[in-house]
Design a protein around this motif. Structure first.
Motif, PDB file in Angstrom:
ATOM      1  N   GLN A  98      60.484  19.178  48.856  1.00  0.00           N
ATOM      2  CA  GLN A  98      60.543  17.733  48.593  1.00  0.00           C
ATOM      3  C   GLN A  98      60.042  16.993  49.829  1.00  0.00           C
ATOM      4  O   GLN A  98      58.872  16.648  49.906  1.00  0.00           O
ATOM      5  N   GLN A 145      65.092  16.263  42.009  1.00  0.00           N
ATOM      6  CA  GLN A 145      65.953  15.242  42.586  1.00  0.00           C
ATOM      7  C   GLN A 145      67.402  15.443  42.140  1.00  0.00           C
ATOM      8  O   GLN A 145      68.338  15.291  42.941  1.00  0.00           O
ATOM      9  N   GLY A 156      60.468  12.781  50.581  1.00  0.00           N
ATOM     10  CA  GLY A 156      61.026  13.720  49.617  1.00  0.00           C
ATOM     11  C   GLY A 156      61.478  13.047  48.347  1.00  0.00           C
ATOM     12  O   GLY A 156      61.928  13.705  47.410  1.00  0.00           O
ATOM     13  N   GLY A 181      59.496  11.579  46.294  1.00  0.00           N
ATOM     14  CA  GLY A 181      58.482  11.830  45.278  1.00  0.00           C
ATOM     15  C   GLY A 181      57.678  10.636  44.846  1.00  0.00           C
ATOM     16  O   GLY A 181      56.877  10.725  43.911  1.00  0.00           O
ATOM     17  N   CYS A 230      66.935  19.145  50.776  1.00  0.00           N
ATOM     18  CA  CYS A 230      66.418  18.330  49.666  1.00  0.00           C
ATOM     19  C   CYS A 230      66.475  19.005  48.301  1.00  0.00           C
ATOM     20  O   CYS A 230      66.878  18.395  47.321  1.00  0.00           O
ATOM     21  N   THR A 231      66.035  20.260  48.213  1.00  0.00           N
ATOM     22  CA  THR A 231      65.654  20.804  46.907  1.00  0.00           C
ATOM     23  C   THR A 231      66.797  21.361  46.084  1.00  0.00           C
ATOM     24  O   THR A 231      66.664  21.485  44.875  1.00  0.00           O
ATOM     25  N   GLN A 243      59.639  17.083  39.107  1.00  0.00           N
ATOM     26  CA  GLN A 243      60.079  16.393  40.312  1.00  0.00           C
ATOM     27  C   GLN A 243      61.439  15.744  40.111  1.00  0.00           C
ATOM     28  O   GLN A 243      62.312  15.790  40.990  1.00  0.00           O
TER      29      GLN A 243
END
Length: 904
Positions: free
Chosen positions: A94, A797, A639, A641, A128-129, A793
């Motif tokens: 991200q 999140q 991150g 997007g 983040c991911t 994406q």
């Protein structure tokens, strides 16, 4: 010494004590990142003679005669390394700051190691991911699609920076070399509350290489807030660049500017500060009690502080109906007090920046920020500079989560650049992140709730005490937000709120993903479940009977002067149904003994998609000579997007493909204004501005072709990189090549009206009744994000939000002692979720189209965090019969109540 780096010999003379990470960066290998400098995060991972190592732990001289491979060296002339390609195909990043080190580690794994990724990846953290996409990369999965022109929106398209991220070429804040760069180090207060009587600079200035020592005597007297909002009324003016009073341990006292960090650090050690110690208070309840030390003496309502003498920075009180009478008449009632702890954002790129004066006398500040335009505004005001004399920009930002909606470094950078006339650098250490930036607001929330015999709510009351720390950045907005959507998501005739945000002599709190809602939702959703238990009603059903329906008023006392929140789309009912069905599906039965108790829990949340009172975004788009487009937006990419989504919006409106949309972003020199990427606005607000600009340019393209063909513009359409009218076709390249033709258009969004997004989380857990250990057996979240702009994406999140929230719910905690000192200011003593800690979350989307958001989309960045702790608390209650009222749910915290309930 000589070392082979990525196949080339590098001759170097390491400085005493220098580590391999800094040596590699000194030689231009910027793919090697700094996340901790303690071997805890893995962002600096390289191969040393083929073995993965944390380069921050390797003395540089030990690389003499060895072969080092960084992420840049994995690729060959024939293309990407297979692992780099796998991360690109899976979009396993991200913000991407951890990605270089993660790829290097993953590229070194053998087949046996890949069978135990929990152990293999324990040295590499991703904030983040949520790790699922990283697992996809290791499994060779492809998560991206290829689409035709004009069909980008709603599809899983890759991030434009992806190829550079996986190669280690994406430029973060410090990934550049500047001649004549001076370094800044900060002397920080050892006292929780003290007045600076004097600072002797003599010994510090005598250190070779020290150019300047900056103190409160050198700083502007203007008071401001480190928090950045479009409207100044939201935050108190209680902060100076450098103050003569320090109010928490870790507050900056002086800045030493020197040729090297070593010289600057030595200069800090040699400063002699004479402090007058003042009484301090670290507990918020004690801080607002009569007779408590006044933390911001001499300031008042003119500085937007609610009650300086009681250390109350903000408060809100109000009532609809008569809560006390309603509770007395209710068939079921519940009262409980819930506490939530301080947690750190832990973005892997720490706060920092570079500043310099260019030949035109413009102050340039390159920083890791979510709010470049608002930061420029603040710097102009503090230093009395014209807007055209200040430029603030960022390239790629290594994580934010709200923590970079602040101005923690840019003011010092500006002061140092203006005083010395030299380019300067300030980069926080990981310890400084913990002791001197901001945290989530710890809160004590007392909830009272009542319902009739049918489970209809009769009363809801919140009493909230929020600890904002030594400064009030975000104190008011977080408090108001916490008390709004958490109860306005439920219909109830009687509601009451009493809420206070208190100053204490501790590290400040600030903006953090969810912005107060996780804290209050933890209490409110527990109360809903307790009423359901008393009345014998299913948890899903009691929520269906009480949650707002489309068209219902969304009310929380004392009410708001901003009445622009609408149901752009409504999918809460779908989210409830989706989670109920998913939780009903069988899951593999783990082999657990009778000591393990199982239970399911759910929670729902609602969030406004934009902060109140305006959030502005300007965009421009222009036709290039090759028939492509340049889209200029102010929104920063960290991150969230938005870089991907903005291109998808523009490409869809203009009938082209995303590769034909070049993006320029997050730079005040580009013109226009952008309030910033925070408050769930990156897609919802800035995306609307992008849509408006693209539609305006599409109109110009159609009118150009219509004039040439002598037809009405309404008869034309843009598609397949051209304007089409019947059988006639005029390509964008043809239009761009017409002599004298340069077409461009602008778009703007003011952030109003606002919509609401919904999330419902479900957990199935197992709890060991004798140890308090928790295992998550199932995790499901359903989200109403409107028309989902990029499913891959958006799913990422949600997964990342759940993972981050689980860390806070289960173990993350900043521990502060009785003196106000942070005692665990490092990752090693602060448990961040690693791959092995994060369960796979099933993500489901409601099928809605938002009438307000761009092309039907709305926000889904911070809201997935909000229901997690609440749902987990409800699952623990269902499993054990015990209502745990404090986070984190560490086993040692659960053990005393479990022992009381189940014995030894």
């Amino acid at each position: 010494m000589s070392v082979i780096v990525n196949g080339k010999a590098v001759d170097a003379a390491p400085r005493p004590g220098q580590c391999l990470r800094t040596l590699l960066r000194d030689t231009g290998h910027f793919g090697v990142k700094k996340g901790c400098d303690a071997g805890d995060c893995g962002a600096c991972t390289v191969l040393l003679d083929g073995e993965p190592v944390h380069s921050c732990l390797i003395p540089a001289f030990r690389a003499d005669g060895k072969v080092v491979t960084t992420v840049e060296g994995l690729a060959t002339d024939d293309g990407l390394h297979p692992m780099q390609q796998a991360f690109l195909d899976a979009q396993a990043f991200q913000c991407g700051f951890c990605t270089a080190g993660m790829i290097v580690t993953c590229a070194s794994l053998n087949q046996a190691q890949k069978k135990d990724l929990g152990a293999a990846l324990k040295g590499n953290l991703c904030r983040c991911t949520g790790y699922r996409a990283i697992e996809d990369a290791l499994l060779g999965r492809t998560n991206i699609e290829e689409v035709a022109a004009g069909e980008a929106f709603g599809r899983s398209l890759p991030a434009p920076a992806g190829p550079d991220v996986v190669r280690g070429r994406a430029h973060y804040t410090f990934d550049t070399a500047i001649e004549g760069l001076l370094r800044i180090k900060l002397l920080r207060s050892p006292h929780a509350h003290a007045r600076i009587v004097g600072i002797d600079k003599t010994a510090a200035l005598a250190v070779p290489g020290v150019h300047a020592v900056l103190t409160h005597e050198d700083a502007p007297a203007m008071l401001f807030s480190t928090a950045r909002h479009e409207q100044a009324w939201m935050d108190p003016a209680d902060t100076r660049v450098l103050d003569d009073v320090v109010r928490f341990i870790g507050q900056k006292v002086a800045a030493v500017v020197a040729e090297s960090e070593a010289a600057a650090e030595e200069g800090c050690r040699r400063l002699v500060v004479d402090y007058e110690i003042l009484p301090a208070v670290v507990d918020p309840a004690a801080a607002i009690a009569p007779g408590a030390p006044v933390i911001h003496a001499g300031r008042g309502s003119e500085h937007r502080i609610a009650d300086v003498h009681r250390n109350i920075v903000a408060e809100t009180h109000g009532e609809f109906g008569d809560v006390a009478t309603a509770l007395a008449a209710s068939a079921a009632t519940y009262e409980g007090t819930f506490t939530t702890q301080r947690v750190q954002h832990a973005a892997l790129e720490t706060h920092g920046g570079l500043a310099w004066l260019d030949d035109a006398g413009v102050l340039n500040v390159r920083s890791s920020t979510q709010v470049p335009f608002l930061t420029r505004r603040a710097l102009c005001e503090i230093f009395a500079l014209a807007p055209d004399k200040v430029r603030v920009f960022c390239e790629r930002v290594g994580g934010g989560f709200g923590g970079k909606q602040e101005m923690f470094v840019e003011d010092i950078l500006a002061l140092a650049a203006l005083k010395t006339g030299r380019p300067v650098k300030l980069e926080f250490t990981r310890e400084e992140q913990f002791i001197a930036t901001s945290t989530r607001h710890p809160m004590r929330v007392t909830v009272k709730a009542g319902a009739d015999k049918d489970g209809k709510l009769t009363a809801l009351q919140l009493d909230v005490l929020s600890n904002t720390g030594a400064y009030g950045n975000h104190a008011g907005p977080v408090l108001f937000h916490a008390c709004a959507e958490s109860i306005s998501v439920y219909n109830c005739p009687n509601k009451k709120v009493d809420a206070v945000a208190a100053y204490t002599n501790t590290v400040p709190a600030g903006a953090y993903r969810g912005y107060g809602l996780p804290q209050t939702t933890f209490a409110v959703e527990a109360a809903i479940d307790e009423l359901a238990i008393q009345l014998g009603i299913d948890p899903f059903e009691i929520r269906r009977r009480n949650m707002v329906k489309c068209g219902d008023p969304m009310l929380s006392p004392p009410g708001s002067e901003h009445s622009d929140v609408l149901y752009g789309s409504y999918g809460l009912d779908q989210c409830i149904d989706l989670v109920e069905r998913a939780m009903a599906e069988p899951t593999p039965a783990p082999d657990l003994s009778a000591d393990w108790l199982k239970g399911d829990g759910i929670a729902l949340t609602m969030i406004d998609t934009v902060p109140p009172d305006g959030h502005i975004a300007d965009t421009t788009i222009s036709l290039r000579g090759d028939g492509g487009f340049v889209l200029t937006v102010g929104t920063a990419e960290f991150g969230n997007g938005t870089s991907t989504v903005h291109r998808q919006i523009a490409a869809t409106v203009l009938g082209t493909t995303v590769d034909r949309i070049a993006l320029a972003q997050s730079d005040t020199a580009h013109g226009g204004h952008d309030t910033g990427a925070y408050g769930s606005t990156g897609t919802f607000v800035a995306g609307r501005a992008t849509q408006a600009a693209a539609e305006a340019l599409a109109g110009k393209l159609k009118r150009f072709a219509a004039d040439r063909w002598n037809v009405g513009a309404a008869e034309c359409q843009v598609a397949d990189d051209a304007v089409i009218c019947g059988t006639r076709r005029l390509s964008f390249v043809g239009i761009a090549g017409t002599t004298g033709t340069r077409l461009s258009a602008s778009g703007n969004s003011q952030g109003t009206p606002r919509s609401v997004a919904f999330n419902v989380q479900g957990f199935r857990v197992a709890v060991n009744k004798h140890t308090g250990v928790i295992r998550i057996l199932k995790s499901v979240q359903a989200a109403d994000a409107g028309r989902v702009a990029n499913p891959m994406q958006c799913r990422g999140q949600v997964e990342g939000g759940v993972a981050q929230a689980l860390g806070a719910a289960l173990y993350e905690e900043i521990v502060i002692d009785d003196t106000g000192r942070v005692v665990n200011p490092r990752f090693r003593d602060y448990h961040l979720p690693s791959y092995a800690d994060v369960p796979r979350t099933e993500v489901l989307f409601a099928q809605t189209t938002d009438a307000i958001g761009p092309l039907g989309a709305k926000s889904m960045s911070e809201s997935p965090y909000n229901p997690v702790a609440a749902a987990l608390g409800n699952a623990l209650r269902a499993a054990t019969g015990v209502r745990f009222t404090a986070t984190p749910f560490k086993p040692d915290r659960l053990f005393p109540q479990l022992r009381q309930t189940f014995g030894d």
